[in-house]
Design an enzyme around this catalytic site. Structure first.
Site, PDB file in Angstrom:
ATOM      1  N   ASN A 104       0.921  -1.162   0.000  1.00 28.00           N
ATOM      2  CA  ASN A 104       0.000   0.000   0.000  1.00 28.00           C
ATOM      3  C   ASN A 104       0.942   1.188   0.000  1.00 28.00           C
ATOM      4  OD1 ASN A 104      -2.434   1.215   2.450  1.00 28.00           O
ATOM      5  ND2 ASN A 104      -2.364   1.580   0.262  1.00 28.00           N
TER       6      ASN A 104
ATOM      7  N   GLN B 118      -2.259   6.662  -1.751  1.00 26.13           N
ATOM      8  CA  GLN B 118      -2.634   7.850  -0.981  1.00 26.13           C
ATOM      9  C   GLN B 118      -1.452   8.831  -0.858  1.00 26.13           C
ATOM     10  OE1 GLN B 118      -3.652   4.706   0.633  1.00 26.13           O
ATOM     11  NE2 GLN B 118      -5.780   5.014  -0.074  1.00 26.13           N
TER      12      GLN B 118
ATOM     13  N   CYS C  49      -5.815   6.189   7.832  1.00 25.61           N
ATOM     14  CA  CYS C  49      -5.043   5.331   6.934  1.00 25.61           C
ATOM     15  C   CYS C  49      -4.036   4.586   7.799  1.00 25.61           C
ATOM     16  CB  CYS C  49      -4.332   6.163   5.869  1.00 25.61           C
ATOM     17  SG  CYS C  49      -3.318   5.153   4.746  1.00 25.61           S
ATOM     18  N   GLY C  50      -4.284   3.304   8.005  1.00 27.30           N
ATOM     19  CA  GLY C  50      -3.476   2.532   8.953  1.00 27.30           C
ATOM     20  C   GLY C  50      -2.072   2.267   8.452  1.00 27.30           C
ATOM     21  N   ASN C  51      -1.944   1.769   7.230  1.00 27.62           N
ATOM     22  CA  ASN C  51      -0.602   1.517   6.688  1.00 27.62           C
ATOM     23  C   ASN C  51       0.169   2.835   6.599  1.00 27.62           C
ATOM     24  OD1 ASN C  51      -0.828  -1.314   6.232  1.00 27.62           O
ATOM     25  ND2 ASN C  51      -2.077  -0.905   4.432  1.00 27.62           N
TER      26      ASN C  51
ATOM     27  N   ASN D  42     -12.625   5.796   9.410  1.00 27.28           N
ATOM     28  CA  ASN D  42     -13.083   5.740   8.016  1.00 27.28           C
ATOM     29  C   ASN D  42     -14.023   4.549   7.891  1.00 27.28           C
ATOM     30  OD1 ASN D  42     -11.088   3.756   8.288  1.00 27.28           O
ATOM     31  ND2 ASN D  42     -10.118   4.183   6.347  1.00 27.28           N
TER      32      ASN D  42
ATOM     33  N   HIS E 146     -15.942   1.147   6.785  1.00 25.63           N
ATOM     34  CA  HIS E 146     -15.614  -0.162   6.205  1.00 25.63           C
ATOM     35  C   HIS E 146     -16.847  -1.054   6.206  1.00 25.63           C
ATOM     36  CE1 HIS E 146     -11.195   0.315   6.064  1.00 25.63           C
ATOM     37  NE2 HIS E 146     -11.402   1.156   7.054  1.00 25.63           N
TER      38      HIS E 146
ATOM     39  N   ASN F  11     -14.898   1.672   2.248  1.00 25.13           N
ATOM     40  CA  ASN F  11     -13.871   0.685   1.896  1.00 25.13           C
ATOM     41  C   ASN F  11     -14.516  -0.688   2.031  1.00 25.13           C
ATOM     42  OD1 ASN F  11     -11.284   2.485   1.867  1.00 25.13           O
ATOM     43  ND2 ASN F  11     -12.371   3.062   3.734  1.00 25.13           N
TER      44      ASN F  11
ATOM     45  N   GLU G 234     -10.488  -0.332  -1.859  1.00 19.62           N
ATOM     46  CA  GLU G 234     -10.466   0.897  -1.073  1.00 19.62           C
ATOM     47  C   GLU G 234     -11.273   2.032  -1.706  1.00 19.62           C
ATOM     48  OE1 GLU G 234      -7.046   2.617   0.596  1.00 19.62           O
ATOM     49  OE2 GLU G 234      -6.021   0.713   0.951  1.00 19.62           O
ATOM     50  N   ARG G 235     -12.001   2.735  -0.861  1.00 20.86           N
ATOM     51  CA  ARG G 235     -12.690   3.963  -1.273  1.00 20.86           C
ATOM     52  C   ARG G 235     -11.667   4.907  -1.902  1.00 20.86           C
ATOM     53  NH1 ARG G 235     -15.107   7.940   3.287  1.00 20.86           N
ATOM     54  NH2 ARG G 235     -12.983   7.596   4.050  1.00 20.86           N
TER      55      ARG G 235
ATOM     56  N   CYS H 253      -4.594  -2.915   3.252  1.00 19.07           N
ATOM     57  CA  CYS H 253      -5.342  -1.800   3.845  1.00 19.07           C
ATOM     58  C   CYS H 253      -5.306  -1.988   5.361  1.00 19.07           C
ATOM     59  CB  CYS H 253      -6.780  -1.787   3.330  1.00 19.07           C
ATOM     60  SG  CYS H 253      -7.773  -0.431   4.007  1.00 19.07           S
TER      61      CYS H 253
ATOM     62  N   GLY I 122      -8.598  -1.353   7.024  1.00 16.52           N
ATOM     63  CA  GLY I 122      -9.473  -2.444   6.590  1.00 16.52           C
ATOM     64  C   GLY I 122      -9.213  -3.717   7.362  1.00 16.52           C
TER      65      GLY I 122
HETATM   66  N1  LIG Z   1      -9.075   4.430   1.160  1.00 17.40           N
HETATM   67  C1  LIG Z   1      -9.204   4.721   2.598  1.00 17.40           C
HETATM   68  C2  LIG Z   1      -8.012   5.534   3.105  1.00 17.40           C
HETATM   69  C3  LIG Z   1      -6.758   4.724   3.127  1.00 17.40           C
HETATM   70  C4  LIG Z   1      -6.916   3.506   3.966  1.00 17.40           C
HETATM   71  C5  LIG Z   1      -5.830   2.469   3.788  1.00 17.40           C
HETATM   72  N2  LIG Z   1      -4.723   2.840   2.930  1.00 17.40           N
HETATM   73  C6  LIG Z   1      -5.305   2.061   5.135  1.00 17.40           C
HETATM   74  O1  LIG Z   1      -4.164   1.575   5.230  1.00 17.40           O
HETATM   75  O2  LIG Z   1      -6.053   2.194   6.129  1.00 17.40           O
HETATM   76  C7  LIG Z   1     -10.440   5.566   2.847  1.00 17.40           C
HETATM   77  O3  LIG Z   1     -10.918   6.185   1.903  1.00 17.40           O
HETATM   78  O4  LIG Z   1     -10.908   5.586   3.990  1.00 17.40           O
END
Ligand SMILES: N[C@H](CCC[C@H](N)C(=O)O)C(=O)O
Length: 274
Positions: free
Chosen positions: A11, A44, A73-75, A157, A159, A190, A208-209, A217, A220
Protein backbone atom coordinates in the site's frame (compact mmCIF):
# COMPACT_ATOMS: atom_id res chain seq x y z
CA UNK A 1 8.53 20.27 -3.25
CA UNK A 2 10.40 17.40 -1.56
CA UNK A 3 8.61 14.07 -1.06
CA UNK A 4 9.35 10.52 0.10
CA UNK A 5 7.88 7.46 -1.59
CA UNK A 6 6.97 4.85 1.05
CA UNK A 7 4.99 1.64 1.33
CA UNK A 8 3.38 -0.54 3.95
CA UNK A 9 2.84 -4.06 2.54
CA UNK A 10 2.65 -2.60 -0.95
CA UNK A 11 0.00 0.00 0.00
CA UNK A 12 2.04 2.90 -1.28
CA UNK A 13 2.25 6.56 -0.38
CA UNK A 14 3.78 9.87 -1.34
CA UNK A 15 4.71 11.44 2.02
CA UNK A 16 5.19 15.20 2.13
CA UNK A 17 6.79 17.20 4.95
CA UNK A 18 4.61 20.27 5.60
CA UNK A 19 6.59 21.07 8.77
CA UNK A 20 9.68 22.29 6.97
CA UNK A 21 8.12 23.33 3.66
CA UNK A 22 4.92 25.16 2.70
CA UNK A 23 2.44 22.72 1.14
CA UNK A 24 -0.90 23.66 -0.41
CA UNK A 25 -2.15 21.00 -2.82
CA UNK A 26 -5.41 21.20 -4.77
CA UNK A 27 -7.44 18.02 -5.37
CA UNK A 28 -6.31 18.17 -9.01
CA UNK A 29 -2.65 18.33 -7.93
CA UNK A 30 -3.22 15.41 -5.52
CA UNK A 31 -4.65 13.38 -8.40
CA UNK A 32 -1.64 14.26 -10.56
CA UNK A 33 0.88 13.25 -7.88
CA UNK A 34 -0.94 9.95 -7.30
CA UNK A 35 -1.19 9.17 -11.03
CA UNK A 36 0.97 6.13 -11.87
CA UNK A 37 1.55 7.29 -15.48
CA UNK A 38 1.68 11.08 -15.42
CA UNK A 39 2.76 11.69 -11.82
CA UNK A 40 4.70 9.90 -9.07
CA UNK A 41 2.10 7.19 -8.43
CA UNK A 42 0.60 6.04 -5.09
CA UNK A 43 -2.57 4.88 -3.36
CA UNK A 44 -2.63 7.85 -0.98
CA UNK A 45 -0.82 11.15 -0.36
CA UNK A 46 0.17 11.70 3.31
CA UNK A 47 0.88 15.19 4.64
CA UNK A 48 2.98 15.63 7.82
CA UNK A 49 1.91 18.86 9.53
CA UNK A 50 2.84 20.58 12.80
CA UNK A 51 0.51 19.69 15.70
CA UNK A 52 -2.36 22.08 16.31
CA UNK A 53 -2.91 20.85 19.90
CA UNK A 54 -0.17 21.22 22.47
CA UNK A 55 -0.35 17.57 23.58
CA UNK A 56 0.10 16.17 20.10
CA UNK A 57 3.37 15.84 18.18
CA UNK A 58 2.00 16.11 14.64
CA UNK A 59 -1.12 16.40 12.53
CA UNK A 60 -1.64 13.78 9.81
CA UNK A 61 -3.71 14.46 6.68
CA UNK A 62 -4.59 11.75 4.16
CA UNK A 63 -5.75 12.10 0.54
CA UNK A 64 -6.91 9.22 -1.64
CA UNK A 65 -5.71 8.93 -5.23
CA UNK A 66 -9.02 10.48 -6.38
CA UNK A 67 -8.08 13.67 -4.52
CA UNK A 68 -10.56 13.24 -1.67
CA UNK A 69 -9.40 13.87 1.90
CA UNK A 70 -10.15 11.06 4.38
CA UNK A 71 -9.77 10.61 8.11
CA UNK A 72 -7.79 7.39 8.54
CA UNK A 73 -5.04 5.33 6.93
CA UNK A 74 -3.48 2.53 8.95
CA UNK A 75 -0.60 1.52 6.69
CA UNK A 76 0.07 5.20 6.19
CA UNK A 77 0.30 5.74 9.95
CA UNK A 78 3.17 3.26 10.18
CA UNK A 79 4.95 5.01 7.30
CA UNK A 80 4.26 8.35 9.04
CA UNK A 81 6.16 7.11 12.11
CA UNK A 82 9.09 5.87 9.97
CA UNK A 83 9.13 9.19 8.07
CA UNK A 84 9.28 11.51 11.11
CA UNK A 85 11.98 9.37 12.72
CA UNK A 86 14.08 9.07 9.53
CA UNK A 87 13.80 12.81 8.81
CA UNK A 88 14.77 13.88 12.32
CA UNK A 89 11.38 15.44 13.02
CA UNK A 90 11.09 13.49 16.27
CA UNK A 91 12.96 10.87 18.27
CA UNK A 92 10.24 9.70 20.63
CA UNK A 93 9.35 6.03 21.04
CA UNK A 94 5.69 7.08 21.31
CA UNK A 95 4.41 9.58 18.73
CA UNK A 96 1.03 11.28 19.23
CA UNK A 97 -0.64 12.18 15.95
CA UNK A 98 -3.95 13.90 15.38
CA UNK A 99 -6.11 13.07 12.36
CA UNK A 100 -9.61 14.13 11.34
CA UNK A 101 -10.79 10.96 13.11
CA UNK A 102 -8.98 11.59 16.38
CA UNK A 103 -5.70 10.67 18.06
CA UNK A 104 -3.35 7.89 16.93
CA UNK A 105 -0.40 6.66 19.00
CA UNK A 106 2.50 5.37 16.89
CA UNK A 107 5.23 3.16 18.42
CA UNK A 108 8.24 2.41 16.19
CA UNK A 109 9.85 -0.93 17.14
CA UNK A 110 13.58 -1.80 17.15
CA UNK A 111 13.00 -4.36 14.36
CA UNK A 112 11.75 -1.58 12.06
CA UNK A 113 8.06 -2.45 12.42
CA UNK A 114 5.55 -0.01 13.89
CA UNK A 115 2.61 -0.62 16.26
CA UNK A 116 -0.30 1.81 15.90
CA UNK A 117 -3.08 2.38 18.42
CA UNK A 118 -5.84 2.95 15.85
CA UNK A 119 -8.33 4.11 18.44
CA UNK A 120 -11.64 2.57 19.47
CA UNK A 121 -13.90 1.42 16.61
CA UNK A 122 -16.27 4.32 16.13
CA UNK A 123 -20.01 4.73 16.23
CA UNK A 124 -20.26 6.89 13.08
CA UNK A 125 -23.88 7.10 11.86
CA UNK A 126 -22.98 10.07 9.59
CA UNK A 127 -20.52 7.85 7.67
CA UNK A 128 -22.52 4.64 8.08
CA UNK A 129 -26.19 5.21 9.07
CA UNK A 130 -26.41 1.47 9.71
CA UNK A 131 -24.30 1.93 12.82
CA UNK A 132 -27.36 3.52 14.39
CA UNK A 133 -29.12 0.15 14.02
CA UNK A 134 -28.52 -3.20 15.67
CA UNK A 135 -27.82 -5.21 12.56
CA UNK A 136 -24.78 -3.25 11.41
CA UNK A 137 -22.70 -6.39 11.95
CA UNK A 138 -24.87 -8.60 9.75
CA UNK A 139 -26.56 -6.46 7.14
CA UNK A 140 -28.20 -8.02 4.07
CA UNK A 141 -27.77 -6.36 0.66
CA UNK A 142 -28.77 -7.47 -2.84
CA UNK A 143 -26.54 -6.60 -5.79
CA UNK A 144 -27.71 -7.61 -9.30
CA UNK A 145 -30.06 -10.21 -7.84
CA UNK A 146 -27.35 -11.81 -5.67
CA UNK A 147 -27.81 -11.70 -1.88
CA UNK A 148 -24.84 -10.69 0.25
CA UNK A 149 -24.34 -9.92 3.94
CA UNK A 150 -21.75 -7.54 5.39
CA UNK A 151 -20.60 -6.10 8.69
CA UNK A 152 -20.17 -2.31 8.98
CA UNK A 153 -17.58 -0.62 11.19
CA UNK A 154 -15.82 2.74 11.32
CA UNK A 155 -12.14 3.02 12.19
CA UNK A 156 -12.45 6.74 11.62
CA UNK A 157 -13.08 5.74 8.02
CA UNK A 158 -16.00 3.58 6.89
CA UNK A 159 -15.61 -0.16 6.21
CA UNK A 160 -18.02 -2.82 5.01
CA UNK A 161 -16.69 -6.38 5.49
CA UNK A 162 -18.03 -9.43 3.65
CA UNK A 163 -17.14 -12.99 4.63
CA UNK A 164 -16.16 -15.15 1.65
CA UNK A 165 -15.07 -18.80 1.35
CA UNK A 166 -11.90 -17.94 -0.61
CA UNK A 167 -10.44 -14.46 -1.16
CA UNK A 168 -8.71 -15.60 -4.36
CA UNK A 169 -12.08 -16.07 -6.08
CA UNK A 170 -13.88 -13.21 -4.29
CA UNK A 171 -15.70 -10.80 -6.69
CA UNK A 172 -13.56 -7.83 -5.63
CA UNK A 173 -13.52 -6.09 -9.03
CA UNK A 174 -17.23 -6.69 -9.67
CA UNK A 175 -18.67 -6.05 -6.21
CA UNK A 176 -16.12 -3.61 -4.75
CA UNK A 177 -17.11 -0.54 -6.76
CA UNK A 178 -20.84 -1.28 -6.43
CA UNK A 179 -20.66 -1.43 -2.65
CA UNK A 180 -18.09 1.38 -2.38
CA UNK A 181 -20.67 3.78 -3.80
CA UNK A 182 -23.82 2.10 -2.47
CA UNK A 183 -26.52 4.47 -1.09
CA UNK A 184 -26.06 2.74 2.30
CA UNK A 185 -22.77 4.66 2.58
CA UNK A 186 -23.31 8.43 2.19
CA UNK A 187 -19.53 9.00 2.32
CA UNK A 188 -18.81 5.84 0.28
CA UNK A 189 -16.90 3.00 1.99
CA UNK A 190 -13.87 0.69 1.90
CA UNK A 191 -15.00 -2.86 1.05
CA UNK A 192 -13.23 -5.82 2.70
CA UNK A 193 -13.49 -9.47 1.54
CA UNK A 194 -12.52 -11.72 4.47
CA UNK A 195 -11.75 -15.46 4.46
CA UNK A 196 -11.61 -17.09 7.91
CA UNK A 197 -8.60 -19.46 8.03
CA UNK A 198 -9.00 -20.21 11.76
CA UNK A 199 -10.08 -18.28 14.88
CA UNK A 200 -6.78 -16.36 14.93
CA UNK A 201 -6.06 -16.02 11.21
CA UNK A 202 -7.80 -14.45 8.23
CA UNK A 203 -6.98 -13.67 4.58
CA UNK A 204 -8.24 -10.30 3.36
CA UNK A 205 -8.57 -8.27 0.17
CA UNK A 206 -9.82 -4.66 0.23
CA UNK A 207 -11.37 -2.51 -2.48
CA UNK A 208 -10.47 0.90 -1.07
CA UNK A 209 -12.69 3.96 -1.27
CA UNK A 210 -11.15 6.41 -3.72
CA UNK A 211 -8.24 4.17 -4.74
CA UNK A 212 -9.58 0.76 -5.82
CA UNK A 213 -8.13 -2.59 -4.74
CA UNK A 214 -4.82 -2.11 -2.93
CA UNK A 215 -2.22 -4.68 -1.90
CA UNK A 216 -3.03 -3.96 1.73
CA UNK A 217 -5.34 -1.80 3.84
CA UNK A 218 -4.44 -1.26 7.49
CA UNK A 219 -7.73 0.23 8.68
CA UNK A 220 -9.47 -2.44 6.59
CA UNK A 221 -7.58 -5.15 8.47
CA UNK A 222 -8.67 -3.57 11.75
CA UNK A 223 -12.29 -3.34 10.59
CA UNK A 224 -12.32 -6.96 9.43
CA UNK A 225 -11.01 -8.20 12.80
CA UNK A 226 -13.61 -6.13 14.67
CA UNK A 227 -16.43 -7.60 12.57
CA UNK A 228 -14.99 -11.12 12.92
CA UNK A 229 -14.65 -10.88 16.71
CA UNK A 230 -18.12 -9.32 17.10
CA UNK A 231 -19.67 -12.07 14.94
CA UNK A 232 -17.98 -14.76 17.08
CA UNK A 233 -15.75 -15.99 14.24
CA UNK A 234 -12.40 -14.73 15.58
CA UNK A 235 -10.39 -14.46 18.80
CA UNK A 236 -7.80 -11.70 19.31
CA UNK A 237 -4.93 -11.53 18.36
CA UNK A 238 -5.53 -12.13 14.68
CA UNK A 239 -2.99 -12.64 11.89
CA UNK A 240 -4.23 -10.86 8.76
CA UNK A 241 -2.70 -12.03 5.47
CA UNK A 242 -3.24 -9.48 2.68
CA UNK A 243 -1.93 -9.74 -0.88
CA UNK A 244 0.97 -7.46 0.12
CA UNK A 245 1.86 -9.28 3.33
CA UNK A 246 1.01 -9.78 7.00
CA UNK A 247 -0.43 -7.51 9.69
CA UNK A 248 -1.00 -8.47 13.32
CA UNK A 249 -4.14 -7.03 14.90
CA UNK A 250 -5.17 -7.14 18.58
CA UNK A 251 -8.49 -5.99 20.02
CA UNK A 252 -9.78 -6.58 23.56
CA UNK A 253 -13.41 -5.94 22.57
CA UNK A 254 -15.94 -3.11 22.71
CA UNK A 255 -14.59 0.10 24.18
CA UNK A 256 -10.99 -0.95 23.57
CA UNK A 257 -8.63 0.42 20.91
CA UNK A 258 -7.51 -1.71 17.99
CA UNK A 259 -3.72 -2.26 17.86
CA UNK A 260 -2.12 -2.90 14.47
CA UNK A 261 1.51 -3.96 13.93
CA UNK A 262 3.40 -4.26 10.67
CA UNK A 263 6.22 -2.96 8.45
CA UNK A 264 6.90 0.50 7.03
CA UNK A 265 9.44 0.99 4.25
CA UNK A 266 10.97 4.10 2.70
CA UNK A 267 11.58 3.53 -1.04
CA UNK A 268 13.11 6.76 -2.39
CA UNK A 269 13.35 10.53 -1.88
CA UNK A 270 12.36 12.90 -4.64
CA UNK A 271 11.53 16.46 -5.62
CA UNK A 272 8.72 17.71 -7.84
CA UNK A 273 7.24 21.15 -8.56
CA UNK A 274 4.56 21.88 -5.93
N1 LIG B 1 -9.08 4.43 1.16
C1 LIG B 1 -9.20 4.72 2.60
C2 LIG B 1 -8.01 5.53 3.10
C3 LIG B 1 -6.76 4.72 3.13
C4 LIG B 1 -6.92 3.51 3.97
C5 LIG B 1 -5.83 2.47 3.79
N2 LIG B 1 -4.72 2.84 2.93
C6 LIG B 1 -5.30 2.06 5.13
O1 LIG B 1 -4.16 1.58 5.23
O2 LIG B 1 -6.05 2.19 6.13
C7 LIG B 1 -10.44 5.57 2.85
O3 LIG B 1 -10.92 6.18 1.90
O4 LIG B 1 -10.91 5.59 3.99
Amino acid sequence: MKFTKMQGLGNDFVVIDAVRQAVDLSPARIRFLADRHFGIGCDQILIVEPAQDSDADFRYRIFNADGGEVAQCGNGARCFARFVRDHGLCDQDEIRVDTQAGRLILRPRPDGSVTVDMGVPRHAPAQIPLLAEAEALAYPVEIDGAAWEFGAVSMGNPHAVLRVENVDSAPVAALGPRLESHPLFPERANIGFMEIVDRNHIRLRVFERGSGETLACGSGACGAVVVGVERGWLDSPVRVDLPGGRLDIAWAGRGSPVLMSGPAVSVFEGEIPA
